[in-house]
Design a protein around this motif. Structure first.
Motif, mmCIF file in Angstrom:
data_model
loop_
_atom_site.group_PDB
_atom_site.id
_atom_site.type_symbol
_atom_site.label_atom_id
_atom_site.label_comp_id
_atom_site.label_asym_id
_atom_site.label_seq_id
_atom_site.Cartn_x
_atom_site.Cartn_y
_atom_site.Cartn_z
ATOM 1 N N LYS A 284 0.714 -1.216 0.065
ATOM 2 C CA LYS A 284 0.083 0.135 0.104
ATOM 3 C C LYS A 284 1.003 1.167 0.028
ATOM 4 C CE LYS A 284 -1.375 0.339 4.977
ATOM 5 N NZ LYS A 284 -0.027 -0.343 5.615
ATOM 6 N N TYR B 58 1.971 1.612 -3.740
ATOM 7 C CA TYR B 58 0.573 1.162 -4.632
ATOM 8 C C TYR B 58 0.447 2.425 -5.766
ATOM 9 C CZ TYR B 58 -3.777 -0.343 -6.252
ATOM 10 O OH TYR B 58 -4.872 -0.836 -7.013
ATOM 11 N N ASP B 59 0.395 3.526 -5.246
ATOM 12 C CA ASP B 59 -0.095 4.843 -6.176
ATOM 13 C C ASP B 59 0.954 4.998 -7.401
ATOM 14 O OD1 ASP B 59 -2.658 4.863 -5.184
ATOM 15 O OD2 ASP B 59 -2.281 6.420 -3.581
ATOM 16 N N LEU C 246 1.475 2.034 -9.774
ATOM 17 C CA LEU C 246 0.151 2.158 -10.821
ATOM 18 C C LEU C 246 0.561 3.246 -11.546
ATOM 19 C CD1 LEU C 246 -2.531 0.931 -11.598
ATOM 20 C CD2 LEU C 246 -3.587 2.430 -9.763
ATOM 21 N N GLY D 78 -13.165 -3.528 -10.389
ATOM 22 C CA GLY D 78 -12.201 -2.517 -10.169
ATOM 23 C C GLY D 78 -12.222 -1.294 -11.082
ATOM 24 N N ARG D 79 -11.305 -0.588 -11.180
ATOM 25 C CA ARG D 79 -11.110 0.767 -12.002
ATOM 26 C C ARG D 79 -10.395 0.362 -13.077
ATOM 27 N NH1 ARG D 79 -7.964 5.301 -10.070
ATOM 28 N NH2 ARG D 79 -7.091 3.780 -8.690
ATOM 29 N N ALA E 64 -7.453 -1.441 -11.869
ATOM 30 C CA ALA E 64 -6.902 -1.083 -10.450
ATOM 31 C C ALA E 64 -7.949 -1.575 -9.293
ATOM 32 C CB ALA E 64 -6.424 0.470 -10.382
ATOM 33 N N ASP E 65 -7.407 -1.520 -7.979
ATOM 34 C CA ASP E 65 -8.076 -1.837 -6.914
ATOM 35 C C ASP E 65 -8.989 -2.993 -6.973
ATOM 36 O OD1 ASP E 65 -7.052 0.610 -6.739
ATOM 37 O OD2 ASP E 65 -8.857 1.656 -6.979
ATOM 38 N N ASP F 247 -10.038 -6.713 -5.841
ATOM 39 C CA ASP F 247 -10.095 -7.804 -4.625
ATOM 40 C C ASP F 247 -9.499 -8.851 -4.893
ATOM 41 O OD1 ASP F 247 -11.704 -8.226 -1.793
ATOM 42 O OD2 ASP F 247 -11.578 -10.098 -3.075
ATOM 43 N N ILE G 43 -3.716 -5.240 -7.263
ATOM 44 C CA ILE G 43 -4.129 -5.432 -5.964
ATOM 45 C C ILE G 43 -3.435 -4.913 -5.097
ATOM 46 C CG2 ILE G 43 -4.687 -7.560 -4.590
ATOM 47 C CD1 ILE G 43 -4.849 -9.306 -7.171
ATOM 48 N N LYS G 44 -4.073 -4.128 -4.177
ATOM 49 C CA LYS G 44 -3.209 -3.482 -3.005
ATOM 50 C C LYS G 44 -3.082 -4.494 -1.682
ATOM 51 C CE LYS G 44 -4.204 0.887 -2.224
ATOM 52 N NZ LYS G 44 -5.062 2.115 -1.715
ATOM 53 N N ASP H 148 -2.033 -4.973 2.279
ATOM 54 C CA ASP H 148 -1.700 -4.306 3.538
ATOM 55 C C ASP H 148 -0.296 -4.386 4.008
ATOM 56 O OD1 ASP H 148 -4.285 -3.471 3.359
ATOM 57 O OD2 ASP H 148 -4.873 -5.051 4.674
#
Ligand code: NAD
Length: 525
Positions: A337, A340-341, A344, A389-390, A413-414, A416, A434-435, A437
């Motif tokens: 996380k 991640y950004d 991406l 997802g996006r 993105a994003d 599950d 996938i993110k 934790d």
């Protein structure tokens, strides 16, 4: 005749540098030459004899970049042909198994030599029949050459003296002998390399073969058959039999005289073959051996301290090389996380720069996907994925005047970790982001599918790389590099769980799958 001591150490075939104008031009010329042969009719080859379809019972191979273009018409085998091929292979086995391993290796070395001379032409077939870019096509041909060079050497090694523990009063030895007639069923995605690897491993070990190529790529398979004929391989050792998997495939899989099946393809077909082959049929006196290399759902994990630029480069190249249609392709980026950004953003930027179109020059990196059915299935997954997802890059078909099967490289993105597009093999240019934790969570997600083929980890933590080596359950693990591009001899290839029998193609255990060991003990008088 070549013996082990005279053979130089195996080295991988170098890749062609297409930034050199002479190589670029040679390839463009080869494409022209290959295209000038389009539309011909091709026979089956059984016991060295050509059998041409009488009516119009052909498998039609088309150019996925322009489906109106017919690459060739390939005679479709019937059950009667399957019987003839089995008979030819059984007869040829009786003499082929007595040919010395050195002589068998010679044929395969010769095939490598011919392929090397015809590299551009073979690559050209791959650009047209299955939409490989120049570099991907060249890689496929180089791998085919490597398999020949590697397995021929391996046969010489296995033909040498094998270690057994000395025992007083006895002269003991162990020799490797072939199995019998094998059914070789390769996929369309490495239609030269994998086909050549599976076939040459079988024959160099002393078996004879019925080769059923994928119906999407019979043309390149036919080129290989011609090369083996040019190398002087005796008739009946390889029998060329394009045909429908469902009928001819099942018939030969269940045939009592089939001794082994070497399959590479989807999980569904692999499991079916395994199940059918397990049941003995009337007249069968052995347990069939099944080597089944199957699908993947491969991930690249990016740890929080990784180099985002390097990771993004590795992800894009693994996800979209050959339109994501490699069993080793990265279809899931599992990113910590904290980074991640950033990763991406870089992946999206690089993905949007990928050139897509007909493979006519070295500048185009992405061609069409393999077929209409692949195209439709991938677009359906994108539709599902857009709800899971996006969509941040691509997301639709790429239109061309030729109505080719082009799909934009797509990043969603994003997603599950348990979503459909995070679990099922899509086999196209679709990447799920996938993110995770934590590091532990990333490894857990990496292991959460039924597959276990390839995986990569980008991390600067020695501790985490060590943990990945122990806990990331994949047959081919790559640390701080992309997850595609396994090299023969260097990265023996094969996966865990539903990815198959982990045969490790291009490795030193592989040839054993095509032989049986005989222990011979003589009392010393
Ligand atoms: P596929 O399973 O559809 O077909 C593979 C081969 O099986 C083809 O030659 C096909 O004609 C034949 N076939 C189909 N039905 C059959 C039947 N009932 N009996 C006998 N043969 C039958 O797979 P594909 O679409 O050609 O290839 C893509 C798949 O291959 C993907 O799942 C990919 O991951 C996998 N693959 C795996 C590896 C690996 O090393 N693990 C390598 C390359 C591809």
């Amino acid at each position: 005749m070549i013996t082990e001591s005279r053979v130089k150490e195996f080295v991988n075939e170098p890749f062609t540098d297409f930034s050199k104008p002479e190589n670029k031009q040679a390839m463009e010329k080869a494409i022209e030459t290959v295209r000038s042969t389009f539309g011909q009719k091709y026979p089956l080859i059984i016991d060295g004899k050509e059998i041409m379809a009488k009516g119009d019972d052909f498998i039609v191979s088309t150019n996925p970049a322009d489906p109106k273009e017919v690459i060739g018409y390939f005679t479709k085998a019937t059950q009667k042909d399957a019987d003839a091929a089995m008979q030819a292979a059984l007869t040829a086995f009786e003499s082929w198994k007595k040919v010395s391993p050195e002589k068998r290796a010679d044929y395969v070395f010769k095939a490598a030599e011919i392929m090397r001379k015809r590299k551009f032409e073979l690559s050209a077939w791959l650009t047209q029949e299955i939409g490989k870019s120049f570099a991907e096509a060249d890689g496929d041909v180089a791998e085919a050459i490597d398999f020949c060079e590697f397995y021929a050497r391996e046969m010489l090694r296995f033909a040498g003296k094998q270690p057994v523990t000395p025992y007083p009063g006895e002269d003991n030895k162990l020799v490797y002998i072939p199995l019998g007639v094998g059914l070789v069923i390769p996929p369309w995605n490495f239609p030269l390399a994998i086909l050549v690897g599976m076939t040459t491993a079988s024959i160099v070990a002393g078996n004879t073969v019925i080769l059923k190529p994928s119906s999407d790529t019979p043309a390149i398979a036919y080129q290989f058959i011609r090369i083996m004929q040019e190398a002087g391989l005796p008739a009946g050792v390889i029998n060329f039999m394009p045909g429908p998997g469902a009928s001819v495939g099942d018939y030969l899989v269940t045939h009592p005289k089939t001794r082994f099946i070497s399959f590479t393809g989807s999980k569904e077909v692999g499991l079916r073959i395994n199940e059918l082959a397990a049941k003995p049929n009337k007249g069968q006196i052995w347990i069939k051996r099944v080597v089944a290399e199957m699908g993947g759902k491969d991930s690249i994990i990016v740890d929080k301290d990784a180099d985002a630029e390097e990771a993004a480069q590795g992800i894009v190249s693994s996800a979209f090389g050959f339109q994501g249609q490699k069993c080793s392709a990265c279809s899931r980026a599992i990113v910590h996380k904290d980074i991640y950004d950033k990763v991406l953003e870089k992946v999206v930027e690089k993905t949007k720069k990928l050139s897509i179109g007909k493979i006519e020059s070295s500048d185009v990196l992405m061609g069409p996907v393999a077929s209409k059915s692949a195209y439709e299935s991938i677009l359906k997954y994108i539709e599902v994925g857009s709800k899971e997802g996006r969509v941040v890059a691509g997301g639709k078909a790429h239109q061309t005047p030729s109505n080719g099967y082009f799909i934009e490289p797509t990043v969603i993105a994003d997603v599950d970790p348990k979503a459909t597009i995070a679990q099922e093999e899509i086999f196209g240019p679709v990447l799920a982001f996938i993110k995770a934790d934590s590091w532990e969570n990333a490894i857990e997600i990496g292991n959460n599918t039924e597959f276990g083929l390839t995986g990569a980890v980008y991390s600067n933590s020695r501790e985490h790389l060590k943990e990945a080596a122990e806990d990331f359950h994949v047959g081919n693990l790559y640390l701080n590099r992309k997850c595609t591009g396994a090299l023969v001899g260097v990265h023996p290839f094969g996966g865990f769980n539903m990815s198959g029998t982990d045969s490790k193609a291009g490795g030193r255990d592989y040839l054993l799958l095509f032989m049986q060991a005989k222990s011979i003990s003589e009392k010393i008088k």
